[in-house]
Write a protein that holds these residues in place. Sequence first.
Motif, PDB file in Angstrom:
ATOM      1  N   PRO A 108     134.791  -2.912  22.505  1.00 12.11           N
ATOM      2  CA  PRO A 108     133.997  -1.769  22.519  1.00 12.11           C
ATOM      3  C   PRO A 108     134.332  -0.988  24.087  1.00 12.11           C
ATOM      4  O   PRO A 108     134.277  -1.629  24.967  1.00 12.11           O
ATOM      5  CB  PRO A 108     132.723  -2.257  22.666  1.00 12.11           C
ATOM      6  CG  PRO A 108     132.644  -3.434  21.769  1.00 12.11           C
ATOM      7  CD  PRO A 108     134.044  -3.985  22.172  1.00 12.11           C
ATOM      8  N   GLY A 109     134.635   0.325  23.896  1.00 15.04           N
ATOM      9  CA  GLY A 109     134.810   1.042  24.977  1.00 15.04           C
ATOM     10  C   GLY A 109     136.316   0.947  25.513  1.00 15.04           C
ATOM     11  O   GLY A 109     136.897   1.452  26.533  1.00 15.04           O
ATOM     12  N   VAL A 110     137.190   0.079  24.820  1.00 15.83           N
ATOM     13  CA  VAL A 110     138.502  -0.126  25.344  1.00 15.83           C
ATOM     14  C   VAL A 110     139.354   0.608  24.303  1.00 15.83           C
ATOM     15  O   VAL A 110     139.486   0.301  23.068  1.00 15.83           O
ATOM     16  CB  VAL A 110     138.839  -1.579  25.359  1.00 15.83           C
ATOM     17  CG1 VAL A 110     140.274  -1.756  25.755  1.00 15.83           C
ATOM     18  CG2 VAL A 110     137.826  -2.325  26.265  1.00 15.83           C
ATOM     19  N   LYS A 111     140.212   1.437  24.856  1.00 17.67           N
ATOM     20  CA  LYS A 111     141.038   2.393  23.886  1.00 17.67           C
ATOM     21  C   LYS A 111     142.517   2.013  24.040  1.00 17.67           C
ATOM     22  O   LYS A 111     142.831   1.629  25.130  1.00 17.67           O
ATOM     23  CB  LYS A 111     140.982   3.918  24.330  1.00 17.67           C
ATOM     24  CG  LYS A 111     139.302   4.219  23.949  1.00 17.67           C
ATOM     25  CD  LYS A 111     139.363   4.670  22.434  1.00 17.67           C
ATOM     26  CE  LYS A 111     138.105   5.349  22.044  1.00 17.67           C
ATOM     27  NZ  LYS A 111     137.947   5.531  20.402  1.00 17.67           N
ATOM     28  N   GLN A 117     152.756   2.872  24.647  1.00 18.40           N
ATOM     29  CA  GLN A 117     152.990   1.739  23.893  1.00 18.40           C
ATOM     30  C   GLN A 117     153.843   2.381  22.697  1.00 18.40           C
ATOM     31  O   GLN A 117     154.213   1.472  21.969  1.00 18.40           O
ATOM     32  CB  GLN A 117     151.932   1.083  23.236  1.00 18.40           C
ATOM     33  CG  GLN A 117     150.871   0.428  24.542  1.00 18.40           C
ATOM     34  CD  GLN A 117     149.894  -0.221  24.109  1.00 18.40           C
ATOM     35  OE1 GLN A 117     149.131   0.008  23.057  1.00 18.40           O
ATOM     36  NE2 GLN A 117     149.337  -1.282  24.675  1.00 18.40           N
ATOM     37  N   TYR A 118     154.137   3.559  22.879  1.00 18.72           N
ATOM     38  CA  TYR A 118     154.838   4.161  21.682  1.00 18.72           C
ATOM     39  C   TYR A 118     156.240   3.243  21.293  1.00 18.72           C
ATOM     40  O   TYR A 118     156.503   3.101  19.903  1.00 18.72           O
ATOM     41  CB  TYR A 118     155.143   5.666  21.821  1.00 18.72           C
ATOM     42  CG  TYR A 118     156.197   6.131  20.719  1.00 18.72           C
ATOM     43  CD1 TYR A 118     155.571   6.466  19.376  1.00 18.72           C
ATOM     44  CD2 TYR A 118     157.398   6.369  20.766  1.00 18.72           C
ATOM     45  CE1 TYR A 118     156.388   7.124  18.412  1.00 18.72           C
ATOM     46  CE2 TYR A 118     158.446   6.787  19.892  1.00 18.72           C
ATOM     47  CZ  TYR A 118     157.719   7.158  18.841  1.00 18.72           C
ATOM     48  OH  TYR A 118     158.544   7.791  17.731  1.00 18.72           O
ATOM     49  N   THR A 171     141.585 -14.300  24.700  1.00 23.35           N
ATOM     50  CA  THR A 171     140.143 -14.065  25.587  1.00 23.35           C
ATOM     51  C   THR A 171     139.994 -12.473  25.446  1.00 23.35           C
ATOM     52  O   THR A 171     140.955 -11.646  25.457  1.00 23.35           O
ATOM     53  CB  THR A 171     140.112 -14.538  26.659  1.00 23.35           C
ATOM     54  OG1 THR A 171     140.813 -14.052  27.674  1.00 23.35           O
ATOM     55  CG2 THR A 171     140.292 -16.255  26.685  1.00 23.35           C
ATOM     56  N   ASP A 172     138.645 -11.943  25.497  1.00 25.58           N
ATOM     57  CA  ASP A 172     138.522 -10.526  25.705  1.00 25.58           C
ATOM     58  C   ASP A 172     139.229 -10.019  26.864  1.00 25.58           C
ATOM     59  O   ASP A 172     139.491  -8.818  26.949  1.00 25.58           O
ATOM     60  CB  ASP A 172     137.084 -10.352  25.599  1.00 25.58           C
ATOM     61  CG  ASP A 172     136.496 -10.241  24.391  1.00 25.58           C
ATOM     62  OD1 ASP A 172     137.187 -10.624  23.222  1.00 25.58           O
ATOM     63  OD2 ASP A 172     135.173 -10.473  24.273  1.00 25.58           O
ATOM     64  N   GLU A 173     139.095 -11.062  28.050  1.00 26.68           N
ATOM     65  CA  GLU A 173     139.651 -10.369  29.270  1.00 26.68           C
ATOM     66  C   GLU A 173     141.210 -10.157  29.189  1.00 26.68           C
ATOM     67  O   GLU A 173     141.793  -9.320  29.684  1.00 26.68           O
ATOM     68  CB  GLU A 173     139.353 -11.633  30.654  1.00 26.68           C
ATOM     69  CG  GLU A 173     139.854 -11.059  31.608  1.00 26.68           C
ATOM     70  CD  GLU A 173     139.675 -12.023  32.731  1.00 26.68           C
ATOM     71  OE1 GLU A 173     140.205 -11.820  33.923  1.00 26.68           O
ATOM     72  OE2 GLU A 173     138.925 -13.155  32.585  1.00 26.68           O
ATOM     73  N   VAL A 179     146.029  -4.259  26.546  1.00 31.42           N
ATOM     74  CA  VAL A 179     145.871  -2.818  26.525  1.00 31.42           C
ATOM     75  C   VAL A 179     146.029  -2.051  27.732  1.00 31.42           C
ATOM     76  O   VAL A 179     146.703  -0.906  27.783  1.00 31.42           O
ATOM     77  CB  VAL A 179     144.323  -2.604  25.852  1.00 31.42           C
ATOM     78  CG1 VAL A 179     144.183  -0.988  25.737  1.00 31.42           C
ATOM     79  CG2 VAL A 179     144.237  -3.420  24.703  1.00 31.42           C
ATOM     80  N   GLU A 180     145.681  -2.482  28.846  1.00 26.54           N
ATOM     81  CA  GLU A 180     145.856  -1.719  30.284  1.00 26.54           C
ATOM     82  C   GLU A 180     147.321  -1.734  30.634  1.00 26.54           C
ATOM     83  O   GLU A 180     147.667  -0.541  31.252  1.00 26.54           O
ATOM     84  CB  GLU A 180     144.920  -2.037  31.172  1.00 26.54           C
ATOM     85  CG  GLU A 180     143.374  -1.856  30.800  1.00 26.54           C
ATOM     86  CD  GLU A 180     142.410  -2.717  31.669  1.00 26.54           C
ATOM     87  OE1 GLU A 180     142.804  -3.376  32.557  1.00 26.54           O
ATOM     88  OE2 GLU A 180     141.186  -2.429  31.698  1.00 26.54           O
TER      89      GLU A 180
END
Length: 224
Positions: A108-111, A117-118, A171-173, A179-180
């Motif tokens: 949620p909230g993480v795009k 990453q293309y 983990t979520d972390e 992603v980042e």
Amino acid sequence: MIVSPWVGDGMAAARLVVPNGFPDAFSNSVIMTAAFLGAPRFDGDAAPELNYATFGSVFAHEFVHVAETHEFGADGSVQELWSAADIKAEEAAGQCVVAQANAWEPLPGVKMKGERQYGENVADYGGLRLAFEALEKRLGTDALYRVDASGTSPAQRFFYKYAQYRCTAQTDEDLRKTVESDSHAPTVFRVNAPLSNLPGFARAFSCQPGAKMARPPEQQCRVW
């Protein structure tokens, strides 16, 4: 690829102990590490669909990287291999890959970062497709989709193995950090996104129109 007399730090040692592949644009080649040539990633006694799903898809992934790096000639010298029309066409086709990543929200909230990453995503999409098409060429279309005594078809086993190879406990972390900062997408995306664009996956599992894992033909991303 041989390190003698001992395995120490550095890339040479990693080639023996880390199962991976990587492109080398300067030598116009794909390198698969010695460590990759062992079960469960590669097994000479296994059914071909299993090796195509692991070794084949990774090799093809790296092959796409080499093809995408079009600024070097066969001898490693600086040379533009593509025409302006080639570059424009690749960029246009690639927007689908970027958009699919940007639309996915792992938390949620993480795009996702589709542009960043293309390169890895397009190699995942193309690598999976090329490996599956190579398997189809080897087995033949009828045999590829025919269910045998195991209750599954070679096509289904290819996709099961591909997904199992990418299976990750995260983990979520750690997912957020991927992603980042990682040039690779999270593994759940690396499995589901390429598969959802591949008509062979929908055929293998009889996905109905509108199914989540079967993108409509006009929305399927294909660069390679």
